[in-house]
Design an enzyme around this catalytic site. Structure first.
Site, PDB file in Angstrom:
ATOM      1  N   CYS B  52      -5.819  11.218 -40.779  1.00  0.00           N
ATOM      2  CA  CYS B  52      -5.117  10.801 -42.257  1.00  0.00           C
ATOM      3  C   CYS B  52      -5.107   8.970 -42.345  1.00  0.00           C
ATOM      4  O   CYS B  52      -4.770   9.222 -42.053  1.00  0.00           O
ATOM      5  CB  CYS B  52      -4.391  11.395 -43.077  1.00  0.00           C
ATOM      6  N   CYS B  55      -1.404   8.588 -43.317  1.00  0.00           N
ATOM      7  CA  CYS B  55      -0.506   9.088 -42.945  1.00  0.00           C
ATOM      8  C   CYS B  55       0.167   7.908 -42.065  1.00  0.00           C
ATOM      9  O   CYS B  55      -0.194   6.981 -41.686  1.00  0.00           O
ATOM     10  CB  CYS B  55      -0.362   9.544 -41.880  1.00  0.00           C
ATOM     11  N   ASN B  77      -5.388  -1.535 -52.194  1.00  0.00           N
ATOM     12  CA  ASN B  77      -6.392  -0.406 -51.769  1.00  0.00           C
ATOM     13  C   ASN B  77      -6.894  -0.932 -51.179  1.00  0.00           C
ATOM     14  O   ASN B  77      -7.850  -2.418 -51.458  1.00  0.00           O
ATOM     15  CB  ASN B  77      -6.804  -0.522 -53.402  1.00  0.00           C
ATOM     16  N   ASP B  78      -8.153   0.072 -50.059  1.00  0.00           N
ATOM     17  CA  ASP B  78      -9.222  -1.567 -49.191  1.00  0.00           C
ATOM     18  C   ASP B  78     -10.382  -1.070 -49.806  1.00  0.00           C
ATOM     19  O   ASP B  78     -10.960  -2.413 -49.154  1.00  0.00           O
ATOM     20  CB  ASP B  78      -9.218  -0.272 -47.714  1.00  0.00           C
ATOM     21  N   HIS B 122       2.167  14.546 -45.510  1.00  0.00           N
ATOM     22  CA  HIS B 122       1.222  14.882 -45.905  1.00  0.00           C
ATOM     23  C   HIS B 122       0.354  16.068 -46.620  1.00  0.00           C
ATOM     24  O   HIS B 122      -0.441  16.085 -47.595  1.00  0.00           O
ATOM     25  CB  HIS B 122       0.303  15.139 -44.382  1.00  0.00           C
ATOM     26  N   ASN B 167      -4.462  10.792 -59.026  1.00  0.00           N
ATOM     27  CA  ASN B 167      -5.431  12.027 -58.948  1.00  0.00           C
ATOM     28  C   ASN B 167      -5.181  12.908 -57.936  1.00  0.00           C
ATOM     29  O   ASN B 167      -5.152  12.501 -56.734  1.00  0.00           O
ATOM     30  CB  ASN B 167      -7.352  11.693 -58.543  1.00  0.00           C
ATOM     31  N   SER B 175      -9.984  11.938 -53.213  1.00  0.00           N
ATOM     32  CA  SER B 175     -10.441  12.035 -51.527  1.00  0.00           C
ATOM     33  C   SER B 175      -9.883  11.904 -50.764  1.00  0.00           C
ATOM     34  O   SER B 175     -10.408  12.437 -48.886  1.00  0.00           O
ATOM     35  CB  SER B 175     -11.697   9.832 -51.587  1.00  0.00           C
ATOM     36  N   HIS B 178      -3.587  13.056 -48.552  1.00  0.00           N
ATOM     37  CA  HIS B 178      -2.389  13.065 -48.418  1.00  0.00           C
ATOM     38  C   HIS B 178      -1.610  12.740 -49.748  1.00  0.00           C
ATOM     39  O   HIS B 178      -2.319  11.474 -50.612  1.00  0.00           O
ATOM     40  CB  HIS B 178      -2.155  12.167 -47.560  1.00  0.00           C
ATOM     41  N   HIS B 180      -0.537  10.716 -52.690  1.00  0.00           N
ATOM     42  CA  HIS B 180      -0.228   9.726 -53.440  1.00  0.00           C
ATOM     43  C   HIS B 180      -0.784   9.443 -54.862  1.00  0.00           C
ATOM     44  O   HIS B 180      -1.977  10.057 -55.388  1.00  0.00           O
ATOM     45  CB  HIS B 180      -1.169   8.439 -52.531  1.00  0.00           C
ATOM     46  N   GLN B 182      -1.641   5.335 -57.736  1.00  0.00           N
ATOM     47  CA  GLN B 182      -2.735   4.316 -57.545  1.00  0.00           C
ATOM     48  C   GLN B 182      -2.277   3.618 -58.656  1.00  0.00           C
ATOM     49  O   GLN B 182      -1.710   3.847 -59.438  1.00  0.00           O
ATOM     50  CB  GLN B 182      -4.530   4.436 -57.818  1.00  0.00           C
ATOM     51  N   HIS B 295       1.406   5.626 -69.822  1.00  0.00           N
ATOM     52  CA  HIS B 295       0.574   4.178 -70.760  1.00  0.00           C
ATOM     53  C   HIS B 295       2.491   3.789 -70.817  1.00  0.00           C
ATOM     54  O   HIS B 295       3.239   4.750 -71.483  1.00  0.00           O
ATOM     55  CB  HIS B 295       0.268   4.882 -71.612  1.00  0.00           C
ATOM     56  N   HIS B 314       0.796  11.006 -69.727  1.00  0.00           N
ATOM     57  CA  HIS B 314      -0.422  12.020 -69.783  1.00  0.00           C
ATOM     58  C   HIS B 314      -0.859  13.377 -68.918  1.00  0.00           C
ATOM     59  O   HIS B 314      -1.164  11.957 -67.660  1.00  0.00           O
ATOM     60  CB  HIS B 314      -2.422  11.212 -70.453  1.00  0.00           C
ATOM     61  N   LYS B 327     -11.955  23.913 -67.078  1.00  0.00           N
ATOM     62  CA  LYS B 327     -13.112  23.822 -68.339  1.00  0.00           C
ATOM     63  C   LYS B 327     -13.589  22.976 -67.662  1.00  0.00           C
ATOM     64  O   LYS B 327     -13.273  21.949 -66.681  1.00  0.00           O
ATOM     65  CB  LYS B 327     -11.954  23.438 -68.743  1.00  0.00           C
ATOM     66  N   VAL B 330     -18.511  18.650 -70.556  1.00  0.00           N
ATOM     67  CA  VAL B 330     -20.764  18.877 -71.072  1.00  0.00           C
ATOM     68  C   VAL B 330     -20.548  18.516 -71.785  1.00  0.00           C
ATOM     69  O   VAL B 330     -20.452  18.130 -72.877  1.00  0.00           O
ATOM     70  CB  VAL B 330     -20.725  19.874 -69.848  1.00  0.00           C
ATOM     71  N   GLU B 333     -19.740  18.688 -75.860  1.00  0.00           N
ATOM     72  CA  GLU B 333     -17.770  17.956 -75.617  1.00  0.00           C
ATOM     73  C   GLU B 333     -18.835  16.325 -75.015  1.00  0.00           C
ATOM     74  O   GLU B 333     -17.592  15.457 -75.815  1.00  0.00           O
ATOM     75  CB  GLU B 333     -17.199  17.740 -73.889  1.00  0.00           C
TER      76      GLU B 333
HETATM   77  O1  LIG Z   1     -10.447   5.430 -55.771  1.00  0.00           O
HETATM   78  P1  LIG Z   1     -10.153   6.867 -55.291  1.00  0.00           P
HETATM   79  O2  LIG Z   1      -9.374   8.181 -54.886  1.00  0.00           O
HETATM   80  O3  LIG Z   1     -10.891   6.792 -54.197  1.00  0.00           O
HETATM   81  O4  LIG Z   1     -11.384   7.133 -56.185  1.00  0.00           O
HETATM   82  C1  LIG Z   1     -11.454   8.152 -56.941  1.00  0.00           C
HETATM   83  O5  LIG Z   1     -10.202   7.265 -58.174  1.00  0.00           O
HETATM   84  C2  LIG Z   1     -10.563   6.524 -58.785  1.00  0.00           C
HETATM   85  C3  LIG Z   1      -9.867   6.258 -60.255  1.00  0.00           C
HETATM   86  O6  LIG Z   1      -9.866   7.073 -61.335  1.00  0.00           O
HETATM   87  C4  LIG Z   1     -12.438   6.785 -59.302  1.00  0.00           C
HETATM   88  O7  LIG Z   1     -13.327   5.603 -59.809  1.00  0.00           O
HETATM   89  C5  LIG Z   1     -13.129   8.190 -57.916  1.00  0.00           C
HETATM   90  O8  LIG Z   1     -14.360   8.343 -58.597  1.00  0.00           O
HETATM   91  C6  LIG Z   1     -12.267   8.958 -57.581  1.00  0.00           C
HETATM   92  O9  LIG Z   1     -13.746   8.975 -56.768  1.00  0.00           O
HETATM   93  O1  LIG Z   2     -21.694  27.413 -73.048  1.00  0.00           O
HETATM   94  P1  LIG Z   2     -21.657  28.149 -71.508  1.00  0.00           P
HETATM   95  O2  LIG Z   2     -23.215  27.188 -71.341  1.00  0.00           O
HETATM   96  O3  LIG Z   2     -21.618  28.871 -71.216  1.00  0.00           O
HETATM   97  O4  LIG Z   2     -20.575  26.624 -71.363  1.00  0.00           O
HETATM   98  C1  LIG Z   2     -20.770  25.205 -70.563  1.00  0.00           C
HETATM   99  O5  LIG Z   2     -20.955  24.528 -72.101  1.00  0.00           O
HETATM  100  C2  LIG Z   2     -19.925  24.601 -72.862  1.00  0.00           C
HETATM  101  C3  LIG Z   2     -21.085  23.288 -74.271  1.00  0.00           C
HETATM  102  O6  LIG Z   2     -20.724  22.366 -73.459  1.00  0.00           O
HETATM  103  C4  LIG Z   2     -19.125  23.938 -72.735  1.00  0.00           C
HETATM  104  O7  LIG Z   2     -17.929  23.963 -73.418  1.00  0.00           O
HETATM  105  C5  LIG Z   2     -18.333  25.002 -71.728  1.00  0.00           C
HETATM  106  O8  LIG Z   2     -17.284  24.209 -71.081  1.00  0.00           O
HETATM  107  C6  LIG Z   2     -19.381  24.756 -69.849  1.00  0.00           C
HETATM  108  O9  LIG Z   2     -19.263  25.776 -69.144  1.00  0.00           O
END
Ligand SMILES: O=P(O)(O)O[C@H]1O[C@H](CO)[C@@H](O)[C@H](O)[C@H]1O
Ligand SMILES: O=P(O)(O)O[C@H]1O[C@H](CO)[C@@H](O)[C@H](O)[C@H]1O
Lengths: 364, 364
Positions: B52, B55, B77-78, B122, B167, B175, B178, B180, B182, B295, B314, B327, B330, B333
């Site tokens: 890791c 660690c 951050n690297d 870890h 995240n 990724s 451990h 953490h 940001q 926020h 949030h 959920k 996509v 949405e």
């Molecule tokens: O910074 P990380 O943990 O490597 O990366 C993660 O968080 C970032 C900040 O939300 C995002 O931009 C990256 O897409 C996500 O993979």
């Molecule tokens: O309607 P589906 O293909 O079952 O479902 C997919 O598309 C929908 C509309 O974008 C979304 O609300 C669902 O979360 C997604 O899994």
């Protein structure tokens, strides 16, 4: 002092459609990836799958069965997010400026949802379809748009906006591999669309011109973000793209909706959709996941809604580096602002240079 | 005629913070799921992992190595998305209202990014940490906020807003397992935050009151969306939640930022964070993924920015039905508007009823 280097230095770009900013950090593409790996689509999918709810002649999830359809096939979604029949919701307001009056805003939403199987073949995705068959998909969208417009007027159905879209690939929440799109018709204009209309309106007041009309002209002058082009459409990685290889197909002249297309435009859109998705598949040699959809005029639009509408499609694909490594729009992106790891120009350049022949159809 | 049933009929709810609508389709939770399955976090993660990058004592991605830290540990951050040193970007404007002047808006963004390892262990996630150790995490946030504020003034560093977030889980793009968080510090206020400030301002002009102050009062009257509560904070599923089990931790009285907390408030926040994340883990008996963040007021805020700021956090967790079914926000949405499959009240009710004891810590 050194010059600002757009291919390396962090900057934010403004999206005039959504009225918000995007952070671009091009040097970040270099960091190693140790996180989640996506599962690429299987390369051996049969033309017909007896367990598929969408294949011709098969049982559907809720009983019934599909006809033995031979072309694009539309049916009502078995798990529709909105329905035509539900009680009306009286909007509450005490008229006394209570906390509830101030903070709780709610509307009932009726409508209807459809599934559009692109073709009878369980394994035939858009990049693998013939242009003439993609034209049939577009004709189906046109017919839906026209039918629902008519039902709204003649049968007073609660249909105001038709959102046509496709979720492709498990990474984009698609739960059935059989290539299909959806069309959700609602009595309200959805947030994203009404935000665009607000922006169109604002732009017209400021410049007496169409936002996307001007944008098409600018892209044709600069040419650094164009991926594809024909007589009727431009495919660009928008200046303000969020997803790594996000694109927009935008009509060169003002066309309010898919239903307003000439036959030539219909054919030209089919061709752009095919060419773009072939490039997408070739980029990481995988069946490229995305969510895409149409933005256009509301049903039975008149006045500003009709005059300001400018047909375009957004493609939002998640992959960043390979068939298995996607971009996550998470912590900073959800709480702060969307962030991308390469510039729109770099993405456009890579897509532009890709071959127009679907390289590995045989291996799929 | 029938009554409108909020637990079954589709409706849209307005989010006064983001000034946009969310579609709620509660009956949709019934549809079967045949799509992607998430991989739950492994239940046997060692306390120390020699591979890791986070660690204590281990090598980092870019060379160097971590100290043998024994408590919360912060480092730069690297692969920072923003950096302090980069050339200035002169904003281009021909002054002639050209297409470029109209459509291309860009700003350079400098700043700095930090990683905050919550503890040396870890495998110790927030719900498994002791409240006193979570207080140390919050003290670290306070110190960062104060240090960066000072550097902005005394060393003229380009630091205006500090976005603290986490995240958690591979499903949320994390990724490195451990535990953490940001902290990204930027010279501009990010889109999401500046949208909230716009809303606070608008609300104050309309009602001469604080949006979140009124909202806290309303939730304490209605009590249907409260998950947890102590002297200083309320945890609610906001009326306008998008993610299935989205929550907001909001201070009961106006506190502009984490740096303005009393010791009592710091302790109360640690306790809410622990209790909430324990409930999350218990919900689907898994290490519950989410993105969360704070926020608050910009660094060195004065005037409206200071007076309107109201500390809140949030939590955006993706899981919908189980440890493996999330959920997807996509197609509809992304192109139309966010859509959810259960009401905020249903989600709050489920979370409220869950035990406050981390049921399966032993199995982890
Ligand atoms: O910074 P990380 O943990 O490597 O990366 C993660 O968080 C970032 C900040 O939300 C995002 O931009 C990256 O897409 C996500 O993979
Ligand atoms: O309607 P589906 O293909 O079952 O479902 C997919 O598309 C929908 C509309 O974008 C979304 O609300 C669902 O979360 C997604 O899994």
């Amino acid at each position: 002092s050194q010059e600002f280097d757009f291919t390396d230095n962090s900057h934010r770009r403004f999206n005039p459609l959504t009225d918000s900013w995007i952070l671009v950090s091009p040097h970040r593409a270099k960091r190693p990836w140790l996180g989640q790996q996506e599962t690429p689509a299987k390369s051996t999918i049969p033309e017909y799958d007896e367990k598929c709810f969408l294949c011709p002649g098969n049982k559907r999830v809720t009983g019934g069965s599909n006809p033995k359809y031979e072309s694009t096939y539309v049916f009502q979604n078995d798990f529709a997010a909105v329905k035509t029949d539900q009680p009306a919701l009286e909007v509450y307001n005490s008229g006394k400026d209570t906390l509830k009056d101030r903070l709780i805003k709610v509307q009932g939403v009726r409508g209807n949802c459809f599934v559009i199987c692109f073709s009878p073949k369980h394994n035939l995705t858009i990049p693998q379809m013939e242009i003439k068959d993609l034209s049939t998909v577009i004709s189906t969208w046109q017919q839906l748009y026209n039918d629902l417009s008519k039902q709204a007027v003649e049968e007073k159905k609660p249909f105001k906006y038709l959102q046509i879209f496709e979720n492709k690939g498990t990474a984009m929440g698609c739960s059935n591999l059989h290539p299909h799109g959806q069309a959700w018709c609602l009595e309200s204009v959805p947030s994203e669309v009404s935000q665009e209309f607000k922006s169109f309106d604002k732009y017209k007041h400021a410049h007496n011109a169409d936002l996307l009309g001007d944008y098409v002209k600018l892209e044709m002058e600069e040419r650094t973000r164009i991926v594809l082009e024909n007589d009727s459409f431009l495919v660009v990685v928008p200046y303000w793209a969020v997803w790594p290889f996000e694109t927009m197909i935008v009509s060169k002249t003002k066309v309010p909706s898919v239903a307003h297309f000439t036959d030539k435009q219909k054919n030209d859109l089919a061709s752009m959709m095919k060419q773009l998705t072939v490039k997408y598949d070739n980029l990481f040699e995988t069946s490229f996941p995305y969510s895409m959809g149409l933005h256009q005029a509301p049903l039975n639009a008149t006045g500003d809604e009709l005059n300001n509408a400018w047909f375009h499609m957004h493609f939002y694909p998640p992959l960043l580096r390979s068939a298995t490594v996607r971009k996550f729009l998470v912590g900073f992106e959800m709480l702060g602002e969307p962030q991308r790891d390469l510039t729109a120009e770099q993405a456009a350049d890579r897509l532009r240079k890709l071959d127009g022949v679907h390289h590995y159809t045989e291996n799929l």
